[in-house]
Design an enzyme around this catalytic site. Structure first.
Site, mmCIF file in Angstrom:
data_model
loop_
_atom_site.group_PDB
_atom_site.id
_atom_site.type_symbol
_atom_site.label_atom_id
_atom_site.label_comp_id
_atom_site.label_asym_id
_atom_site.label_seq_id
_atom_site.Cartn_x
_atom_site.Cartn_y
_atom_site.Cartn_z
ATOM 1 N N ARG A 299 0.804 -1.220 0.000
ATOM 2 C CA ARG A 299 0.000 0.000 0.000
ATOM 3 C C ARG A 299 0.838 1.271 0.000
ATOM 4 O O ARG A 299 0.533 2.218 -0.724
ATOM 5 C CB ARG A 299 -0.876 -0.015 1.264
ATOM 6 N N ARG A 335 -13.030 -1.048 -1.390
ATOM 7 C CA ARG A 335 -12.606 -0.788 -0.014
ATOM 8 C C ARG A 335 -13.700 -0.200 0.879
ATOM 9 O O ARG A 335 -13.831 -0.622 2.025
ATOM 10 C CB ARG A 335 -11.338 0.078 0.030
ATOM 11 N N CYS A 367 -26.396 -3.396 -7.507
ATOM 12 C CA CYS A 367 -27.618 -3.670 -6.748
ATOM 13 C C CYS A 367 -27.301 -4.260 -5.378
ATOM 14 O O CYS A 367 -27.542 -5.446 -5.123
ATOM 15 C CB CYS A 367 -28.522 -4.588 -7.552
ATOM 16 N N GLU A 368 -26.718 -3.440 -4.524
ATOM 17 C CA GLU A 368 -26.408 -3.795 -3.136
ATOM 18 C C GLU A 368 -26.440 -2.489 -2.366
ATOM 19 O O GLU A 368 -25.881 -1.492 -2.816
ATOM 20 C CB GLU A 368 -24.957 -4.328 -3.002
#
Ligand SMILES: *Cc1c(COP(=O)(O)O)cnc(C)c1O
Length: 437
Positions: A299, A335, A367-368
């Protein structure tokens, strides 16, 4: 780290909030990465689009190399943070090794021109085929995570008539005080061998004829923003090193893993040089300064070198919340949905102080209900505007999926004023090419 969850009040967007090390800047009111206005990249390549700064990546990698300059050291970039071949090639050319966690990452590293002896292989679930392939390639070290894995690896190396270089991943049981999903150095998670069992593990390794012990390994978690957990882990690791060597197994290297955090929301993690200044002082003070050091940053090399550009599709004002619906979603930028992570979201045209803004939940088309990118964001936006989601270089594209049959986005690498497409945008048909009727 500062727990920065979505219920916390969002900082107001302004120029001061561009993360350090991102190579982003406002010029003439337009957001640029190095010398390129992001709006022109959105026009040329469409959205969603990931854009990386080559200089930002190389600066970050150099920051790690310089932190360990003058030592016998190797910086192994953790491929899972961002596995784009063009970025891996860049890092191989910069002298980095690689930390891999699968056979797929091994093939990517080799395809990118990695020197096999600079590859270390981590992970609790290496398959026999992956072990065999890594032995064939001649990787530098297997970071072994269980006795059962040791036995299997030794047997496979024996069948192949070679020896497998190993280190044991130990779990120093320190609390990295980060998100539970990315904290890996505590008792009770699946990684490594416990501190208490580590000596016995090395004694077991000594009985296996096809293993060659090279060192010791640990990785305490990710997005760590202070040096204290690292210092604590180092002391515990050095206690073990001394005990294991007293038992008769020399350890040539210490692999200290990755995990250094970045500025997503104003966090101020130590620079690699500051962190390693402290760690090296402890190593020296305890008489371990000559040991080979391996680090596995992911990262902190790519996270702030990338942004994701996304277009505003439409605005939807509700009774209790206002939604800014954009064309990037949890499949492109996982994330927030996965870790409640907070990313800065800025328009490509600078919002001057006093610009009337409304507060939006920035959401994708998937669709969530978990498909959001940022909540409670004060933004002055119109349909058709392009927004930049910042700090999107790590654990975004490498975690992207095609959920809802959404094709994977394109990626562009910026080098000064020149730009290069490093991944073509997929067509829907690309996603079903391996499916059989
Ligand atoms: C994920 C991982 C890394 C890299 O972690 P960052 O937080 O991205 O620096 C390094 N080593 C191991 C074993 C990992 O699993």
């Amino acid at each position: 780290m500062t727990a920065h969850h979505e219920d916390a009040p969002s900082p107001a967007p302004n120029a001061a909030l561009l993360p350090a090390g991102s190579h982003l800047a406002w010029r003439g009111g337009q957001l640029h990465v190095d010398d390129v206005p992001l709006a022109s990249l959105a026009r040329e390549h469409g959205t969603p689009l990931f854009v990386y700064s080559q200089a930002a990546i190389l600066d970050a990698a150099r920051g790690w190399q310089e932190a360990l300059a003058g030592r016998d050291a190797l910086v192994c970039y953790a491929i899972k943070a961002n596995s784009s071949l063009a970025l891996l090639r860049l890092m191989a050319q910069a002298g980095c090794g690689f930390d891999i966690v699968s056979g797929g990452e091994l093939e990517r590293a080799l395809a990118a021109g990695a020197a096999p002896e600079r590859i270390v292989f981590s992970g609790v679930g290496k398959t026999r085929a992956e072990m065999r392939r890594a032995l064939e390639a001649g990787i530098g070290c297997f970071n072994v995570e269980s006795l059962a894995e040791m036995d299997e690896l030794s047997a496979i190396a024996g069948e192949m008539g070679c020896t497998a270089p190993i280190s044991v991943r130990v779990n120093p049981d320190v609390d990295a005080r980060t998100h539970p999903y990315i904290s890996t150095g505590l008792k009770g998670n699946k990684f490594g061998i416990s501190h208490a069992e580590a000596r016995a593990a090395y004694q077991h390794a000594a009985t296996l004829p096809w293993l060659r012990v090279k060192g010791i390994d640990c990785h305490i978690g990710s997005q760590i923003t202070e040096s204290a957990p690292y210092l604590e882990a180092l002391e515990r690791l050095l206690d073990l090193v001394e005990a294991i060597e007293a038992d008769g197994t020399p350890l040539a290297h210490i692999d200290f893993g990755g995990g250094l955090g970045i500025d997503y929301a104003g966090e101020q993690p130590p620079a690699p040089a500051a962190l390693w200044g402290e760690l090296l002082a402890r190593l020296d003070a305890r008489g371990h300064g000559q040991r080979r050091i391996i680090v596995e940053p992911g990262r902190s090399i790519v996270g702030n070198a990338g942004v994701c550009l996304t277009s505003v599709l439409r605005l939807k004002e509700g009774e209790t919340r206002n939604f800014c619906i954009v064309d990037a979603a949890m499949n492109d930028l996982p994330r927030p949905a996965l870790y409640q992570a907070w990313h800065r979201i800025v328009p490509l045209t600078e919002m001057l102080p006093g610009t009337p803004a409304r507060v939006w939940d920035v959401v994708g088309p998937v669709c969530e209900s978990g498909d959001w990118i940022g909540k409670n964001r004060p933004l002055a936006v119109q349909p058709g505007d392009v927004l930049a989601v910042l700090s999107a270089g790590a654990y975004c594209m490498s975690m992207a999926s095609r959920y809802n049959s959404r094709p994977l986005p394109a990626e562009v690498l910026v080098d000064g004023s020149s730009t290069r497409l490093i991944r073509r945008r997929e067509a829907p048909q690309d996603a079903w090419q391996h499916e059989l009727p």
